[in-house]
Design an enzyme around this catalytic site. Structure first.
Site, short mmCIF file in Angstrom:
data_model
loop_
_atom_site.label_atom_id
_atom_site.label_comp_id
_atom_site.label_asym_id
_atom_site.label_seq_id
_atom_site.Cartn_x
_atom_site.Cartn_y
_atom_site.Cartn_z
N GLU A 121 -7.25 -7.13 -5.66
CA GLU A 121 -6.49 -5.81 -5.44
C GLU A 121 -6.80 -4.94 -6.72
O GLU A 121 -7.03 -5.48 -7.57
CB GLU A 121 -5.19 -6.28 -5.24
CG GLU A 121 -4.20 -5.14 -5.05
CD GLU A 121 -4.19 -4.33 -3.81
OE1 GLU A 121 -5.61 -3.93 -3.59
OE2 GLU A 121 -3.36 -4.00 -3.08
N ASP A 122 -6.78 -3.81 -6.16
CA ASP A 122 -7.01 -2.65 -7.31
C ASP A 122 -5.77 -2.66 -8.29
O ASP A 122 -5.76 -2.70 -9.35
CB ASP A 122 -7.33 -1.45 -6.75
CG ASP A 122 -6.53 -0.73 -5.64
OD1 ASP A 122 -5.59 -1.50 -5.48
OD2 ASP A 122 -6.72 0.36 -5.21
N ASP A 173 1.33 -2.48 -8.05
CA ASP A 173 2.39 -1.53 -8.35
C ASP A 173 3.65 -1.69 -7.94
O ASP A 173 4.63 -2.59 -8.81
CB ASP A 173 1.68 -0.08 -7.54
CG ASP A 173 2.49 1.17 -7.73
OD1 ASP A 173 3.05 1.19 -8.91
OD2 ASP A 173 2.94 1.84 -6.67
N PHE A 195 -0.23 7.52 -12.25
CA PHE A 195 -1.23 7.56 -11.12
C PHE A 195 -2.77 7.62 -11.79
O PHE A 195 -3.03 8.50 -12.28
CB PHE A 195 -0.82 8.74 -10.10
CG PHE A 195 -1.38 8.41 -8.61
CD1 PHE A 195 -0.42 7.60 -7.79
CD2 PHE A 195 -2.50 8.72 -8.29
CE1 PHE A 195 -0.90 7.28 -6.64
CE2 PHE A 195 -3.07 8.41 -7.05
CZ PHE A 195 -2.20 7.50 -6.09
N ARG A 236 -12.53 7.96 -5.44
CA ARG A 236 -13.01 6.60 -5.44
C ARG A 236 -14.28 6.20 -6.25
O ARG A 236 -14.44 5.15 -6.90
CB ARG A 236 -12.95 5.90 -4.07
CG ARG A 236 -11.62 5.97 -3.32
CD ARG A 236 -12.08 5.10 -2.10
NE ARG A 236 -11.02 5.16 -0.92
CZ ARG A 236 -9.80 4.54 -0.81
NH1 ARG A 236 -9.28 3.57 -1.96
NH2 ARG A 236 -8.81 4.65 -0.14
#
Ligand code: IMP
Length: 181
Positions: free
Chosen positions: A101-102, A105, A154, A167
């Site tokens: 996963e990136d 959060d 963010f 991206r």
């Protein structure tokens, strides 16, 4: 030719820092799974670039699969709801699965996926997250492999988006809160 591709965004982690850390994670996974096979299960779309780079530092036999879940919508706010949009192509029963996963959060996405995949009875189930924002957590969940721990900011680039943009940035950059959509 210039390597600058970001629209004057502040770089949080440079491409060199990312490459070094991803290589370390690959070596760690290699050691942990020596003599085993693994399935790298990427969460689209944000983890695509991380998975591609990580996989090239892994030498134990591995296959790729991808799932897609509903995410933040267009901006920087979460809806809270997680929905599976694309399931795995191959059965993961009896396999060593690493969910790639990136960002970890609030944890809602990976909590949802972990519970879902556990029902498939994999041999083992671990999480590799490039970034971790521990201060944002709403559910108790940790990644087994973490690239970098970051504060509540963010970020975009290296697969991560803001309203589907950025991206492709090679560096991980900070997105100003007032950036227009
Ligand atoms: P969680 O369910 O809140 O843990 O969110 C996970 C997903 O939210 C990540 O896989 C990203 O797609 C998205 N996300 C969270 N923080 C960021 C960010 O800083 N930039 C881009 N996407 C983010």
């Amino acid at each position: 030719m210039s390597t600058k591709t970001s629209p004057d965004l502040q770089v949080l982690f440079s491409r060199e820092q990312i490459a070094e850390r991803v290589a370390e994670l690959g070596r760690q996974i290699d050691q942990d799974y020596a003599g085993e096979n693994i399935v790298l299960l990427g969460v689209l779309k944000g983890a695509a670039i991380f998975l591609a780079d990580l996989a090239r530092h892994i030498t134990v036999p591995n296959t790729f699969d991808f799932v897609a879940v509903s995410s933040y919508g267009k901006g920087q706010k979460t809806s809270g709801a997680v929905k599976l949009i694309k399931d795995v192509d191959q059965p993961i029963e009896g396999k060593n699965v690493i969910v790639v996963e990136d960002i970890l959060d609030t944890g809602l996405t990976l909590d949802f996926l972990k519970k879902l995949f556990a029902q498939h009875r994999p041999r083992s189930l671990r999480i590799a997250a490039l970034l971790d924002k521990p201060s944002r957590r709403l559910v108790k969940i940790d990644a087994d492999y973490v690239g970098f721990s970051i504060p509540n900011k963010f970020v975009v680039g290296y697969g991560m988006d803001y309203a589907e943009r950025f991206r492709n940035l090679p560096d991980i950059c900070l997105m100003p809160p007032d950036y227009p959509e």
